[in-house]
Enzyme design. Sequence first.
Site, PDB file in Angstrom:
ATOM      1  CD  GLU A 248      -5.648   5.017   5.295  1.00 37.78           C
ATOM      2  OE1 GLU A 248      -4.805   5.168   4.393  1.00 37.78           O
ATOM      3  OE2 GLU A 248      -6.713   4.409   5.132  1.00 37.78           O
TER       4      GLU A 248
ATOM      5  CG  HIS B  48     -12.656  -4.404   7.919  1.00 35.55           C
ATOM      6  ND1 HIS B  48     -12.950  -3.056   7.913  1.00 35.55           N
ATOM      7  CD2 HIS B  48     -12.320  -4.710   9.198  1.00 35.55           C
ATOM      8  CE1 HIS B  48     -12.791  -2.563   9.138  1.00 35.55           C
ATOM      9  NE2 HIS B  48     -12.418  -3.549   9.924  1.00 35.55           N
TER      10      HIS B  48
ATOM     11  NE  ARG C 169      -7.460 -10.421  -5.415  1.00 36.79           N
ATOM     12  CZ  ARG C 169      -8.639  -9.982  -5.016  1.00 36.79           C
ATOM     13  NH1 ARG C 169      -9.676 -10.076  -5.838  1.00 36.79           N
ATOM     14  NH2 ARG C 169      -8.814  -9.444  -3.834  1.00 36.79           N
TER      15      ARG C 169
ATOM     16  CE  LYS D 239      -4.100  -2.034   2.172  1.00 31.74           C
ATOM     17  NZ  LYS D 239      -3.651  -3.424   2.151  1.00 31.74           N
TER      18      LYS D 239
END
Length: 499
Positions: free
Chosen positions: A202, A237, A294, A118
């Site tokens: 973040e 999630h 993907r 990330k």
Amino acid sequence: MRKINKILVANRGEIALRVMRSAKEMGIRTVAVYSEADRNALHVRYADEAVCVGGPKSADSYLRGDVIIAACKQLQVDAIHPGYGFLSENAAFARKVQEAGLIFIGPSPEAIELMGSKLAAKAAVARYNIPMVPGTEEAITDVEAAKQVAKQVGFPILIKASAGGGGKGMRIVEGTDHFEEQMRMAVSEATSAFGDGAVFIEKYIGSPRHIEIQVLGDTHGNIVHLFERECSIQRRHQKVIEEAPSAVLTPALRDEMGLCAVNVAKACNYVGAGTVEFLLDEHMNFYFLEMNTRLQVEHPVTEQITGLDLVKEQIHIAEGNALPFTQEELQLNGHALELRVYAEDPANNFLPDIGRLATYKRPQGLGVRVDDGFEQGMEIPVYYDPMIAKLVTFGKDRTEAISKMLRAIEEYQITGIETTLPFGKFVLQHEAFVSGNFDTHFIDRYFRPELLEEAADEDTESIAAVLAATLLFQHTASSKPEQAPDGPAASNWRKNRLS
């Protein structure tokens, strides 16, 4: 360009079948791999050839890249399609496939590596001025330094594993009191799950929607987006219900997010099918989240609204063909929904359920699609993801797609295990979903297990009322004097209706 004549699908279940069906339509032979637990699986029976690659556990079978590549050489396979999960985003495997002289139907190992981190992904897309959530630009391990960064960003903050996914290595922190403990837990979980304890910080977006954009890129430098998917109905999630298009995006915002997605793909010279994920806040500001290198589980909804077969497009691209369409030629038509039918008990915190499919009857009809890998009498293995099927509906608009999904859920008969079908019905009938006014906190905000029990009781009462009315009607009809043979009672239709 290199023609593909035989594909090995390095996966199992519904996605293996999905890939094989498209390959068959293209005149391409297929090879299935399977574990000892999947010896009688549908994808094994469907393929032209099949080879066992090991024991029931994924690590002993579907994750054995060297064994899979050896099978390709033995069976003179041209290309490997990885599906999703397992080895699909494993850069080392993709590199070994290429080194073996095989075609990897997916992006380059370099793109997988870059977008698999990330932090590296954020650095790569920065030069394209992509909106990003405020936070650290590099991994951080020092707890005290991280705490200072969190204060600067402003609580609540999110601690996330750089190599993570599926909610693992992720912690929401409301203030400084529990920061150190949550940071250590996130690092520990990331190390355990991914072998990489790198985390970053973040700003936590309080009421986000999860919007993702499907992209396609070829080896000639052409990249297009295929519009968005709304994936905000999630548990742990992980997505449960997806739709395309989103109920809230305007055409202008769709174009803006689509352009950003294309630029993200350009940042890593992307080839093949990929998905760029964004968070959309309550003020309609969007932020780059990550890129999945993907095919996504929810790709069917994009296929429904574009009329494209994404697996066929992947294969064409892998053969070296240019995209046969431009961005301007792509049109968004109708509305599609997908419900992931999991072997899970939504009344018990969505815990996985295993057992035998005592009853398994798929819904049918116009606008209904079922991608699955099971049939009646089969066992749900304990070793893999508990998804049974993807139930997809398509309509001329969102209202019709929802009504078709509700009808399909009613027709889908599964007994022997608990599934997410009742939960799907609950969501699609909820005012927040129907109005489009929802976010990723839908389950926390609106769902309680007892609501499913109440709905089941209402259904039982309705069935009892219909049965009682039918019996009363039959009793009344049978008590009337018989009519002449040539009268209405002689009608076969009437006799069948009353019998």
